[in-house]
Design a protein around this motif. Structure first.
Motif, mmCIF file in Angstrom:
data_model
loop_
_atom_site.group_PDB
_atom_site.id
_atom_site.type_symbol
_atom_site.label_atom_id
_atom_site.label_comp_id
_atom_site.label_asym_id
_atom_site.label_seq_id
_atom_site.Cartn_x
_atom_site.Cartn_y
_atom_site.Cartn_z
ATOM 1 N N ASP A 140 -0.527 3.784 18.199
ATOM 2 C CA ASP A 140 -0.393 2.388 18.632
ATOM 3 C C ASP A 140 -0.754 1.405 17.521
ATOM 4 O O ASP A 140 -0.103 0.369 17.362
ATOM 5 N N GLN A 141 -1.803 1.706 16.735
ATOM 6 C CA GLN A 141 -2.196 0.798 15.660
ATOM 7 C C GLN A 141 -1.081 0.689 14.604
ATOM 8 O O GLN A 141 -0.755 -0.404 14.146
ATOM 9 N N PHE A 142 -0.512 1.819 14.232
ATOM 10 C CA PHE A 142 0.527 1.797 13.202
ATOM 11 C C PHE A 142 1.834 1.223 13.739
ATOM 12 O O PHE A 142 2.575 0.578 13.002
ATOM 13 N N LEU A 143 2.102 1.431 15.016
ATOM 14 C CA LEU A 143 3.286 0.821 15.613
ATOM 15 C C LEU A 143 3.159 -0.703 15.587
ATOM 16 O O LEU A 143 4.109 -1.406 15.238
ATOM 17 N N GLY A 144 1.973 -1.199 15.940
ATOM 18 C CA GLY A 144 1.745 -2.641 15.880
ATOM 19 C C GLY A 144 1.872 -3.184 14.465
ATOM 20 O O GLY A 144 2.433 -4.262 14.244
ATOM 21 N N THR A 192 6.847 1.828 6.293
ATOM 22 C CA THR A 192 7.495 2.863 7.097
ATOM 23 C C THR A 192 7.467 4.202 6.371
ATOM 24 O O THR A 192 7.213 5.249 6.988
ATOM 25 N N SER A 193 7.712 4.178 5.072
ATOM 26 C CA SER A 193 7.655 5.424 4.293
ATOM 27 C C SER A 193 6.261 6.023 4.314
ATOM 28 O O SER A 193 6.098 7.249 4.446
ATOM 29 N N GLU A 194 5.239 5.170 4.197
ATOM 30 C CA GLU A 194 3.862 5.668 4.245
ATOM 31 C C GLU A 194 3.552 6.283 5.602
ATOM 32 O O GLU A 194 2.918 7.352 5.687
ATOM 33 N N VAL A 195 3.973 5.632 6.658
ATOM 34 C CA VAL A 195 3.716 6.148 8.010
ATOM 35 C C VAL A 195 4.428 7.475 8.212
ATOM 36 O O VAL A 195 3.843 8.430 8.754
ATOM 37 N N LEU A 196 5.676 7.561 7.794
ATOM 38 C CA LEU A 196 6.412 8.815 7.961
ATOM 39 C C LEU A 196 5.809 9.939 7.117
ATOM 40 O O LEU A 196 5.781 11.097 7.545
ATOM 41 N N ARG A 197 5.338 9.600 5.920
ATOM 42 C CA ARG A 197 4.739 10.613 5.053
ATOM 43 C C ARG A 197 3.430 11.143 5.656
ATOM 44 O O ARG A 197 3.122 12.324 5.556
ATOM 45 N N ASP A 198 2.669 10.267 6.290
ATOM 46 C CA ASP A 198 1.371 10.650 6.854
ATOM 47 C C ASP A 198 1.413 10.804 8.369
ATOM 48 O O ASP A 198 0.399 10.639 9.046
ATOM 49 N N MET A 199 2.580 11.120 8.907
ATOM 50 C CA MET A 199 2.746 11.200 10.359
ATOM 51 C C MET A 199 1.830 12.241 10.988
ATOM 52 O O MET A 199 1.278 12.023 12.070
ATOM 53 N N LYS A 200 1.641 13.347 10.335
ATOM 54 C CA LYS A 200 0.799 14.412 10.901
ATOM 55 C C LYS A 200 -0.628 13.914 11.105
ATOM 56 O O LYS A 200 -1.225 14.113 12.172
ATOM 57 N N THR A 201 -1.182 13.228 10.115
ATOM 58 C CA THR A 201 -2.540 12.696 10.222
ATOM 59 C C THR A 201 -2.617 11.624 11.303
ATOM 60 O O THR A 201 -3.581 11.580 12.079
ATOM 61 N N ILE A 202 -1.608 10.768 11.356
ATOM 62 C CA ILE A 202 -1.596 9.694 12.354
ATOM 63 C C ILE A 202 -1.569 10.270 13.762
ATOM 64 O O ILE A 202 -2.285 9.796 14.654
ATOM 65 N N LYS A 203 -0.757 11.305 13.980
ATOM 66 C CA LYS A 203 -0.676 11.928 15.308
ATOM 67 C C LYS A 203 -1.979 12.638 15.672
ATOM 68 O O LYS A 203 -2.438 12.568 16.808
ATOM 69 N N LEU A 204 -2.562 13.326 14.695
ATOM 70 C CA LEU A 204 -3.807 14.044 14.979
ATOM 71 C C LEU A 204 -4.953 13.093 15.305
ATOM 72 O O LEU A 204 -5.821 13.404 16.126
#
Length: 159
Positions: A96-100, A79-91
């Motif tokens: 959906d992949q990270f949510l899964g 979760t920390s990794e996803v939140l830290r890289d949220m901008k890249t994930i959104k762009l």
């Protein structure tokens, strides 16, 4: 740090229980022996059975707790990794992949459910053990034809 202090405090409490338990069991068996004779051996046997039932339960509970902590750690790290890289994930539209992936890491719920069921069973044994010991003791007294009497002092007079 507060967890460590709590564990040290718990250790001091449980160290006293170790020596108090032996004294309590000895006194209880002595009182039973004075009143029931050989029927007290059945009480001692039932007490030992209840105590031995707790050994595998605590071992399993410890394993569940370790699994819960590992699953929580993995979930928090991801979760920390996803939140830290949220901008890249959104762009990149990888929501959906990270949510899964995050939802698949929620296996601690299964471990918590198992742990709670085991805790309920342990509570059942804890609260049911006095009745179990009494039933075993008095059944053994009936089988050995030990007379069970009730000798009570007369009620105090109100005059």
């Amino acid at each position: 740090m507060s967890v460590d202090i709590q564990r040290i405090t718990d250790l001091m409490w449980y160290l006293n229980i170790v020596w108090m338990l032996s004294i309590q069991i000895t006194l209880a068996i002595y009182v039973f022996h004075m009143n029931l004779g050989l029927g007290s051996l059945a009480a001692l046997g039932a007490t030992l059975v209840v105590m031995l039932c707790n050994i595998p339960l605590t071992t399993i509970q410890k394993r569940y707790q370790s699994n819960i902590m590992e699953a929580k750690y993995d979930c928090m790290r991801t979760t920390s990794e996803v939140l830290r890289d949220m901008k890249t994930i959104k762009l990149q539209a990888w929501d959906d992949q990270f949510l899964g992936k995050l939802e698949s890491l929620r296996e601690e719920y299964n471990q918590i459910w198992k742990s709670l069921r085991l805790a309920a069973f342990s509570a059942f044994i804890f609260w049911g053990s006095p009745t179990f010991i009494y039933v075993v003791t008095f059944s053994a007294c009936m089988v050995m034809n030990i007379e069970l009497t009730f000798d009570a002092a007369p009620p105090p007079s109100l005059t």
